[in-house]
Design an enzyme around this catalytic site. Structure first.
Site, PDB file in Angstrom:
ATOM      1  N   GLU A 138      -1.150 -14.252  -6.023  1.00 54.39           N
ATOM      2  CA  GLU A 138      -1.610 -13.310  -5.120  1.00 54.39           C
ATOM      3  C   GLU A 138      -1.761 -13.864  -3.705  1.00 54.39           C
ATOM      4  O   GLU A 138      -2.072 -13.219  -2.714  1.00 54.39           O
ATOM      5  CB  GLU A 138      -2.612 -12.876  -5.370  1.00 54.39           C
ATOM      6  CG  GLU A 138      -2.987 -12.025  -6.673  1.00 54.39           C
ATOM      7  CD  GLU A 138      -4.088 -11.177  -7.059  1.00 54.39           C
ATOM      8  OE1 GLU A 138      -5.274 -11.373  -6.263  1.00 54.39           O
ATOM      9  OE2 GLU A 138      -4.443 -10.808  -8.312  1.00 54.39           O
ATOM     10  N   PRO A 167     -12.678   7.117   6.244  1.00 54.34           N
ATOM     11  CA  PRO A 167     -12.165   8.323   5.754  1.00 54.34           C
ATOM     12  C   PRO A 167     -11.369   9.334   6.681  1.00 54.34           C
ATOM     13  O   PRO A 167     -10.741  10.134   6.333  1.00 54.34           O
ATOM     14  CB  PRO A 167     -13.550   9.129   5.380  1.00 54.34           C
ATOM     15  CG  PRO A 167     -14.620   8.666   6.387  1.00 54.34           C
ATOM     16  CD  PRO A 167     -14.051   7.135   6.521  1.00 54.34           C
ATOM     17  N   GLY A 168     -11.456   8.997   8.016  1.00 54.01           N
ATOM     18  CA  GLY A 168     -10.177   9.802   8.873  1.00 54.01           C
ATOM     19  C   GLY A 168      -9.160   9.765   8.486  1.00 54.01           C
ATOM     20  O   GLY A 168      -8.115  10.540   8.968  1.00 54.01           O
ATOM     21  N   GLU A 214     -13.919 -10.858  -9.511  1.00 52.75           N
ATOM     22  CA  GLU A 214     -13.841 -11.482  -8.140  1.00 52.75           C
ATOM     23  C   GLU A 214     -14.681 -12.525  -7.716  1.00 52.75           C
ATOM     24  O   GLU A 214     -14.353 -13.419  -7.072  1.00 52.75           O
ATOM     25  CB  GLU A 214     -13.934 -10.322  -7.034  1.00 52.75           C
ATOM     26  CG  GLU A 214     -12.767  -9.256  -7.143  1.00 52.75           C
ATOM     27  CD  GLU A 214     -11.420  -9.864  -6.827  1.00 52.75           C
ATOM     28  OE1 GLU A 214     -11.539 -10.983  -6.098  1.00 52.75           O
ATOM     29  OE2 GLU A 214     -10.221  -9.226  -7.227  1.00 52.75           O
ATOM     30  N   PHE A 246       0.741  -1.097  -0.124  1.00 55.16           N
ATOM     31  CA  PHE A 246      -0.084  -0.128   0.010  1.00 55.16           C
ATOM     32  C   PHE A 246       0.896   1.378   0.141  1.00 55.16           C
ATOM     33  O   PHE A 246       2.127   1.221   0.143  1.00 55.16           O
ATOM     34  CB  PHE A 246      -0.955   0.176   1.312  1.00 55.16           C
ATOM     35  CG  PHE A 246      -2.021  -1.275   1.344  1.00 55.16           C
ATOM     36  CD1 PHE A 246      -2.846  -1.237   0.314  1.00 55.16           C
ATOM     37  CD2 PHE A 246      -1.795  -2.043   2.334  1.00 55.16           C
ATOM     38  CE1 PHE A 246      -3.708  -2.350   0.284  1.00 55.16           C
ATOM     39  CE2 PHE A 246      -2.597  -3.213   2.250  1.00 55.16           C
ATOM     40  CZ  PHE A 246      -3.629  -3.316   1.410  1.00 55.16           C
ATOM     41  N   ALA A 255     -14.633  -9.567  -2.361  1.00 51.99           N
ATOM     42  CA  ALA A 255     -14.433  -8.174  -2.718  1.00 51.99           C
ATOM     43  C   ALA A 255     -12.972  -8.438  -3.451  1.00 51.99           C
ATOM     44  O   ALA A 255     -12.226  -9.252  -3.388  1.00 51.99           O
ATOM     45  CB  ALA A 255     -14.238  -7.565  -1.379  1.00 51.99           C
ATOM     46  N   ARG A 282      -7.053 -12.323   7.622  1.00 48.82           N
ATOM     47  CA  ARG A 282      -6.887 -11.174   7.333  1.00 48.82           C
ATOM     48  C   ARG A 282      -5.651 -10.415   8.455  1.00 48.82           C
ATOM     49  O   ARG A 282      -5.989 -10.706   9.550  1.00 48.82           O
ATOM     50  CB  ARG A 282      -8.229 -10.331   7.571  1.00 48.82           C
ATOM     51  CG  ARG A 282      -9.139 -10.452   6.496  1.00 48.82           C
ATOM     52  CD  ARG A 282      -8.568  -9.974   5.156  1.00 48.82           C
ATOM     53  NE  ARG A 282      -9.511 -10.040   4.308  1.00 48.82           N
ATOM     54  CZ  ARG A 282      -9.358  -9.769   2.947  1.00 48.82           C
ATOM     55  NH1 ARG A 282      -8.128  -9.528   2.467  1.00 48.82           N
ATOM     56  NH2 ARG A 282     -10.143  -9.514   1.789  1.00 48.82           N
ATOM     57  N   MET A 309      -9.755  -4.988  -5.241  1.00 48.15           N
ATOM     58  CA  MET A 309      -9.374  -3.863  -5.555  1.00 48.15           C
ATOM     59  C   MET A 309      -9.609  -3.523  -6.973  1.00 48.15           C
ATOM     60  O   MET A 309      -9.441  -3.951  -7.788  1.00 48.15           O
ATOM     61  CB  MET A 309      -7.904  -3.346  -5.280  1.00 48.15           C
ATOM     62  CG  MET A 309      -7.670  -3.590  -3.641  1.00 48.15           C
ATOM     63  SD  MET A 309      -8.767  -2.730  -2.508  1.00 48.15           S
ATOM     64  CE  MET A 309      -8.269  -0.907  -3.053  1.00 48.15           C
ATOM     65  N   GLU A 355      -3.403 -16.117  -2.140  1.00 49.22           N
ATOM     66  CA  GLU A 355      -4.823 -16.125  -1.661  1.00 49.22           C
ATOM     67  C   GLU A 355      -5.207 -17.495  -1.408  1.00 49.22           C
ATOM     68  O   GLU A 355      -5.014 -18.574  -2.062  1.00 49.22           O
ATOM     69  CB  GLU A 355      -5.766 -15.850  -2.682  1.00 49.22           C
ATOM     70  CG  GLU A 355      -5.727 -14.318  -3.017  1.00 49.22           C
ATOM     71  CD  GLU A 355      -6.699 -13.821  -4.017  1.00 49.22           C
ATOM     72  OE1 GLU A 355      -7.083 -12.547  -4.024  1.00 49.22           O
ATOM     73  OE2 GLU A 355      -7.035 -14.617  -5.055  1.00 49.22           O
TER      74      GLU A 355
END
Length: 209
Positions: free
Chosen positions: A159, A131-132, A109, A26, A93, A76, A95, A161
């Site tokens: 990936e 959103p913070g 997906e 990220f 889900a 996770r 990206m 997974e």
């Protein structure tokens, strides 16, 4: 009717500088900015860190004919300290890739994570997860499909997974969704929407305002 418009948009923010402070799986940015106050004045410059994730899409799988909910299970890292363990029950889900629409992403997906290729996608909502400090925007859907013979191990090796997809009676999921392992926002929102619209879905309704 309540008034939700604050009267302030992008024009009420000035980005003074931006730099990348981490660039890995990220990204993290440090941003110096000013924004207007509700009194109409410009606030003094402030610094904020922004975790960049971009856009995502997620879908709660539901079979109205058999009244089944389909959920994936995978590791996770963000839940590594959870008292229930870091294997979460979730919606399908992923990206958004460059040039891809949320509908296209969701179809991809569903095939990769659950083996589903014939779902009818019903848009539920678009929202920012945290959103913070994070810009992740999620496009949430209901994936209406036949789950009678669904289930198995899925995911892409490249990936890393390891994903298990299973189906459950809807009523059993609804009874435990607030205290169980469906402890993430997209899954809870999707399940709540299915619970609210369950009877309409079972009657064949696929268009909602």
């Amino acid at each position: 009717m309540a008034k939700f418009d604050t009267g302030m948009g992008k024009e009420a923010v000035k980005v003074l500088s931006e730099k990348t402070v981490y660039d890995g799986f990220f990204k993290m940015y440090e941003i110096k900015l000013q924004h207007k106050t509700f009194a109409g004045e410009w606030m003094e410059p402030i610094r904020r860190e922004l975790f960049h994730r971009g856009e995502a899409a997620a879908a709660i799988c539901y079979d109205p004919e058999n009244d089944l909910v389909g959920l994936i299970e995978q590791f996770r890292v963000g839940a590594i300290d959870s008292e229930m363990g870091p294997w979460c029950l979730e919606v399908v889900a992923g990206m958004l890739e460059e040039g891809e629409t949320p509908d296209e992403l969701m179809a991809r997906e569903l095939a990769e994570e659950a083996g589903i290729t014939n779902a009818t996608l019903i848009p539920i909502s678009r929202y920012y997860s945290t959103p913070g400090g994070c810009n992740e925007k999620i496009h949430l859907y209901a994936a209406i499909c036949n789950l009678a013979n669904a289930g198995g191990i899925y995911g892409l090796d490249e990936e890393h997974e390891d994903i298990r997809f299973e189906t459950y009676p809807a009523e059993d999921v609804f009874k435990s969704m607030y205290a169980g392992r469906t402890n993430n926002s997209a899954t809870l929102l999707g399940l709540q929407w299915i619970q609210i619209n369950r009877e309409k879905l079972r009657q064949g309704v696929t268009e909602f305002e």
